[in-house]
Design an enzyme around this catalytic site. Structure first.
Site, mmCIF file in Angstrom:
data_model
loop_
_atom_site.group_PDB
_atom_site.id
_atom_site.type_symbol
_atom_site.label_atom_id
_atom_site.label_comp_id
_atom_site.label_asym_id
_atom_site.label_seq_id
_atom_site.Cartn_x
_atom_site.Cartn_y
_atom_site.Cartn_z
ATOM 1 C CG ASP A 28 37.361 44.112 55.957
ATOM 2 O OD1 ASP A 28 37.875 43.279 56.744
ATOM 3 O OD2 ASP A 28 36.312 44.747 56.210
ATOM 4 C CE LYS A 235 40.620 34.629 37.198
ATOM 5 N NZ LYS A 235 39.695 35.717 36.846
ATOM 6 C CG ASP A 260 32.876 36.229 33.576
ATOM 7 O OD1 ASP A 260 32.737 35.650 32.480
ATOM 8 O OD2 ASP A 260 33.983 36.493 34.072
HETATM 9 O O1 LIG Z 1 40.420 32.769 27.204
HETATM 10 C C1 LIG Z 1 40.850 33.432 28.159
HETATM 11 O O2 LIG Z 1 42.054 33.621 28.360
HETATM 12 C C2 LIG Z 1 39.840 33.949 29.153
HETATM 13 O O3 LIG Z 1 38.567 33.983 28.616
HETATM 14 C C3 LIG Z 1 40.082 35.340 29.629
HETATM 15 O O4 LIG Z 1 41.390 35.514 29.839
HETATM 16 C C4 LIG Z 1 39.290 35.559 30.904
HETATM 17 O O5 LIG Z 1 39.802 36.658 31.590
HETATM 18 P P1 LIG Z 1 39.178 37.002 33.047
HETATM 19 O O6 LIG Z 1 37.683 36.778 32.900
HETATM 20 O O7 LIG Z 1 39.808 36.042 34.008
HETATM 21 O O8 LIG Z 1 39.514 38.451 33.274
HETATM 22 MG MG LIG Z 2 35.859 36.690 33.455
#
Ligand SMILES: O=C(O)[C@H](O)[C@H](O)COP(=O)(O)O
Ligand SMILES: [Mg+2]
Length: 312
Positions: A28, A235, A260
């Site tokens: 959901d 994360k 990704d």
């Molecule tokens: O270097 C960084 O901060 C990260 O590559 C970038 O912020 C990744 O962003 P996200 O893929 O979590 O949107």
């Molecule tokens: Mg990303």
């Protein structure tokens, strides 16, 4: 403690219409990573708008969860809107936001040590301001200069006009103007007892279809100098997952993380015990990473828009 291994065999769902239907029906709520999933820098991937419209039209809750601390949630709202993706600030969680909440509501800092020394961009500054957390550094032009022979002496003498005695936290995020002076000051603040935090520790940043220095490459020199890691609020830290659950009260078994990057996005979903994780091959992690790495998604696609095949 050894990191958990997630080594199930991921399903490849691109072109698998029945498999896509079955997968989507399980959830959901979809938590979307941004860089490398929706876009690469300012280049929106084709079919992204249609895919999000398709999910929302089918009653799915969409939430954006980005480690990119250079923008605030309001900035992301504007960026999404400008790309044809309507959203509200409540649907957006960024590492700048989770760091600001952690500092203002979780960290118990002494009254005279509440200031943050920021390595990073306006996203961090805006979110700290919205939590009334005082800060220095960041985009202040006074720090965008070479270190001088005088600076060495002032730091060694603990000159309070250069080393602010009220700094109790060093917060390190992606900084497009990183330099030796900022690193030197951050090092001395932590050595003097400041809490060492990072918005996130992604090693690289996807942009224009390739990779550039990420937030993790800003804190790496400090880790080398200090011999310790920062507490990272992006994360896969569950700080953001708890904040999202606090906002949406969703059933984790009916939620899917789309990302990704295996060691941030997919790990975030798996550690958060979500019902599903979906990798896409338009950002950092490769098919090899997803299929035979230590942290594997439940399923993966060539690109996000492949979800639309279930609508055909
Ligand atoms: O270097 C960084 O901060 C990260 O590559 C970038 O912020 C990744 O962003 P996200 O893929 O979590 O949107
Ligand atoms: Mg990303």
């Amino acid at each position: 403690m050894a990191e958990p291994q997630y080594t199930h065999v991921p399903r490849y769902l691109t072109g698998d219409k029945a498999g896509l239907h079955e997968f989507l029906d399980k959830f959901d709520v979809f938590l979307f990573d941004c860089d490398g999933v929706l876009w690469s820098g300012d280049h929106l991937f084709p079919g992204t708008v249609e895919t999000l419209e398709f999910l929302r039209k089918n009653g799915k809750q969409v939430v954006f969860v980005t480690n990119n601390s250079t923008k605030s949630r309001a900035d992301y709202c504007k960026k999404l809107e400008s790309l044809g993706i309507p959203s509200t600030v409540e649907e957006i969680f960024s590492s700048s936001y989770s760091s600001s909440i952690y500092i203002s509501r979780i960290l118990q800092l002494p009254e005279n040590k509440r200031k943050v020394f920021v390595i990073g961009e306006t996203g961090i500054e805006q979110e700290l301001r919205s939590e009334n957390v005082p800060f220095i550094g960041g985009t202040d032009p006074a720090y965008r200069r070479d270190i001088t022979p005088e600076d060495y002496k002032r730091v060694a003498a603990g000159d309070e006009s250069l080393l602010d005695p009220e700094v109790g936290v060093v917060l390190v995020g992606l900084d497009f103007h990183i330099n030796y002076l900022k690193q030197a000051l951050a090092f001395h603040y932590v050595k003097r007892g400041a809490v060492f935090l990072a918005t996130n520790i992604d090693s690289t940043l996807p942009n224009s279809g390739t990779l550039f220095p990420g937030a993790g490459s800003m804190s790496a020199p400090l880790i080398m100098m200090l011999g310790k890691e920062p507490t990272s609020l992006g994360k896969p830290s569950q700080a953001m997952m708890d904040a999202i659950e606090g906002k949406f009260h969703f059933d984790r078994s009916r939620a899917c993380m789309v990302g990704d990057r295996a060691n941030t996005d997919i790990r975030f979903g798996l550690d958060g015990k979500l019902g599903g994780t979906l990798g896409v091959l338009t950002g950092v992690s490769s098919k090899e990473d997803f299929v035979s790495g230590p942290v594997r998604p439940h399923a993966y696609l060539d690109k996000l828009a492949d979800l639309l095949e279930s609508d055909s």
